[in-house]
Design an enzyme around this catalytic site. Sequence first.
Site, mmCIF file in Angstrom:
data_model
loop_
_atom_site.group_PDB
_atom_site.id
_atom_site.type_symbol
_atom_site.label_atom_id
_atom_site.label_comp_id
_atom_site.label_asym_id
_atom_site.label_seq_id
_atom_site.Cartn_x
_atom_site.Cartn_y
_atom_site.Cartn_z
ATOM 1 C CD GLU A 90 54.713 14.300 -26.534
ATOM 2 O OE1 GLU A 90 53.652 14.847 -26.174
ATOM 3 O OE2 GLU A 90 55.517 13.793 -25.738
ATOM 4 C CD GLU A 117 58.996 16.258 -25.075
ATOM 5 O OE1 GLU A 117 58.191 16.138 -24.115
ATOM 6 O OE2 GLU A 117 58.674 16.759 -26.154
HETATM 7 C C1 GAL Z 1 55.150 16.438 -23.814
HETATM 8 C C2 GAL Z 1 55.348 17.568 -24.793
HETATM 9 C C3 GAL Z 1 56.152 18.712 -24.237
HETATM 10 C C4 GAL Z 1 55.716 19.008 -22.832
HETATM 11 C C5 GAL Z 1 55.865 17.775 -21.994
HETATM 12 C C6 GAL Z 1 55.517 18.006 -20.542
HETATM 13 O O1 GAL Z 1 53.924 15.827 -24.060
HETATM 14 O O2 GAL Z 1 55.943 17.113 -25.994
HETATM 15 O O3 GAL Z 1 55.966 19.832 -25.066
HETATM 16 O O4 GAL Z 1 54.402 19.428 -22.841
HETATM 17 O O5 GAL Z 1 55.017 16.776 -22.493
HETATM 18 O O6 GAL Z 1 55.608 16.826 -19.773
#
Ligand code: GAL
Length: 672
Positions: free
Chosen positions: A156, A313
């Site tokens: 990110e 994610e």
């Molecule tokens: C994203 C990140 C992950 C985790 C996730 C939690 O921003 O890439 O590592 O922190 O959020 O929602």
Amino acid sequence: MDETIAPRRWQSSSVLYGCDYNPEQWSRDIWDVDVALMREAGIRLVAINIFGWSTLEPRPGEYDFEGLDAIIELLHANGIAVNLGTGTSSPPAWLTTRNPEILPVLADGTTRWPGGRQAWCPSSPVFRAEAFGLVAKVAERYAAHPGVALWHVSNELGCHNALCYCDVSAAAFRRWLETRYRTIDALNDAWGTSFWSQRYGAWEEILPPRATLSAGNPGQRLDFARFSSDELLDYYRGEADILRAASSAPVTTNFMVTAHIRSQDYWQWASDMDVIANDHYLDSRLPHPTSELSFAADLTRGLAAGEPWMLMESSTGAVSWQPRNLAKAPGQMLRNSLTHVARGADAVCFFQWRASRQGAEKFHSALLPHAGIDSTAWRETLELGAALEAITEVAGSRVDASVALVFSWQSWWATEGDSQPSSDVRYLDEVHAAYEALRASGVTVDVVAPGSDLSGYRVVVVPCLYLVSDDAASSISAFVAAGGTALVTYFSGVTDESDRIRMDPTGATTPGAFSAMLGAWTEEYFPLLPAETRTLSAGSAASRWTEIVRPTTAETVESFVDAAVVGSPAITRNGFGAGVAWYVATALDEPSFATLVARVLAEAGVTGAGDSEFEVVSRSSDAGSWLFAINHSAESRTLDATGTELLTGAVVAGSLTIPAGAVRVVRMTAER
Ligand code: GAL
């Protein structure tokens, strides 16, 4: 010698189920349990080493790959592909201690310290040298490993450190400006520095837009936002070049097309990715979190130019970074996940595999919750795996859409600058409102960049496109002239790429980039106070914004009836060439906006299926077509369909019933 290079574009022959895994948090015996459960759930792709740096390089130049070797072997031996992180997203403590100059600095000059994550300045040559050194080691060690299916650059990029105002960033900003403007005069001209005695005589005088006493220079702020996005893209390229030199596996990083991050202009980034990957989390602070999810998925597909993409994610339930972290109701994870698939995702991955026991995200949901396998959450993990398996034949197909929505990060930045007519005008809210109105009509929307080829669409919606280039404005006008329908909402076409008002000092032409197409132009803005609302002449309800619109060739559809703008058109319609352009000079409330959009679509001959609580989307390819029906409502819905329902195996003969809260995916029988 075979010198052919495998195509870099990522393609999947199945809809992949995946997750982030942070095995560093667990002992080896737990790894075995985890991998066995991953297999049971149908997990096919696992992202590791995302935050690996302090484990891989515990002391400067001293590497320890033993743990990473072992987990890669374990996953590979179990048939699970590896999405290998380069490990550089957060610097180890030895680096920030030895080189504190790499730490990011905010606009007010304060440093942001280690202890969280991503504490590094995007322009820092010291950070880059160290990070690229690690990437080279990781690439060298694992490039030939058959288990590595994908490279995951950093994490990110810009989530926390997008804007750094330190002296190193200042020097990089100046270099970027010199490339853009060539001469200091051109910069002065673009930024309007004659105002407030801001003229620059030399590049060295220019700073990032650090904290000021009064409003800052809008051109400087806009260019700093552009520079900052480009700077992290440049960083990405640095890592990607190292990986590509060593390996033919595709390279990507996870985007943040989501409601609360706006720092990267991903239209500029997209072509550097071998596959577009996005992280998306539902945001309970929004009026319509599920609608925003669909919008984000459609925008991600736009970044992928319509090709399949990856949901890199998402969360099975609650996150841990909102003020109130809502768990998902039973069935919601399946609906959310299949919404992404319906809208073009060929991979559904989660943060993370096993819920952490400690650390900043210990209350974040995971595929394997703290409660273990005797839990609703785990049963839903298994259910999703089975569902993705059942619909896997949709992989590679494309989403069908006849409506486009024009979206711009650069206009977003400019719209929300200081000293605008109203601080209540929030770009993403306007975009979401337009999207929600389209969703109410049940149409599927492609989200496209300004200047895109629009010829394949019947209707194009242009919400609040305040800053627009000549080319982008012309592409919309040309689309209408050729027979298309455009719906433009207020505060659009106001400024050029340098945020200069589009006006003709001689008065020969009317202001605004769209005035000819709209057959109307704006004389003056009259924003409203937060509690104020307006009722328009035909009963539509509005708030936030009114203006005096001067029609030239447009007809008035509805007008303002009170206060300073009484009698001024609020909604106009103009025949332009072979097409029609509509303008909405206010912020309509949801029902009024939905009614207007329904009318515009009907007139353009576009019909949808579904509504705000019932998504109907189709994907198709040479192999067939698939209808996704996602019922977010509390009542069952029915739909015309003929084919085979893939989740239940049922034969569908003419009519499909989707129970409350359920999802159905029908392989449609080809019409003869
Ligand atoms: C994203 C990140 C992950 C985790 C996730 C939690 O921003 O890439 O590592 O922190 O959020 O929602």
